[in-house]
Design an enzyme around this catalytic site. Structure first.
Site: not given
Length: 211
Positions: A87, A13-19
């Site tokens: 996604e 999975r991708h790294g963290q986002t603000d969402y």
């Protein structure tokens, strides 16, 4: 399939986002990594250099693509993108928090929470997402026998893809926990499966710095 040749599929999975941090439903909105997400991607990249993949494919959304590029840079491998790993689409709910969705679409939100289909809003059904992810994974595995393939995608789509690859019912089975940011799972072809479609789950939800 030669039982002596090991083909590995790594789904990250991708790294963290603000969402992510704000508990907003991302779906296919193109949200970039935040500072924490970039650090997580760097940790994943460092870990992956220990056993570098032969091929890296990512969702075209920036949060996944930039995570994959970090790994590719560390391992000296180019990254390609594939829409199959987008996604799950959540229509008008994308960008909203759970309480906002519940207040504006109470019946539809209740159906979604019960894992039932939500017609009329453009929300992708679970089996459709599972099939598009799993079918492309099977193609990559078939085309790259003996290789290690890294796919960088998204939480909901990847979990559904794993469920499908294990031969489980994507409408009813809820026994696989979602991937955390920059965590990854490892699968291998299930040699006992005569159809050649099923895989076995070797490891799940490995932390980004796990070597």
């Amino acid at each position: 399939m030669d039982p002596h040749v090991r083909t590995r599929l790594i789904l990250a999975r991708h790294g963290q986002t603000d969402y992510n941090r704000e508990a907003r439903l991302q779906g296919q909105v193109d949200i970039p990594l935040n500072a924490t997400g970039r650090k997580q991607a760097a940790r994943l990249a460092h870990a992956m250099t220990e056993h570098a993949p032969d091929l890296i494919v990512s969702s075209p959304l920036a949060r996944a693509h930039d995570t994959a590029l970090e790994v590719g840079k560390a391992c000296g491998i180019d990254v390609t993108t594939d829409d199959a790993f987008l996604e799950r689409g959540f229509g008008p709910w994308e960008g909203l928090r759970g309480e906002e969705i519940r207040s504006r679409w109470p019946k539809e939100h209740a159906a979604w929470r019960d894992h039932r289909a939500v017609p009329g809003l453009g929300i992708e059904d679970r089996p459709d997402v599972a099939r598009r992810v799993a079918e492309r994974c099977r193609e990559l595995v078939a085309q790259n026998t003996g290789a290690t393939i890294l796919v960088v995608g998204h939480g909901a789509a990847t979990t559904l893809g794993i469920t499908e690859l294990l031969g489980l019912d994507t409408d009813t089975f809820r026994g696989i926990g979602g991937l955390q940011n920059c965590h990854r799972s490892v699968l291998e072809p299930l040699l006992a499966d005569a159809t050649g479609e099923r895989m076995r789950l070797v490891s799940h939800n490995l932390a980004p710095d796990f070597i």
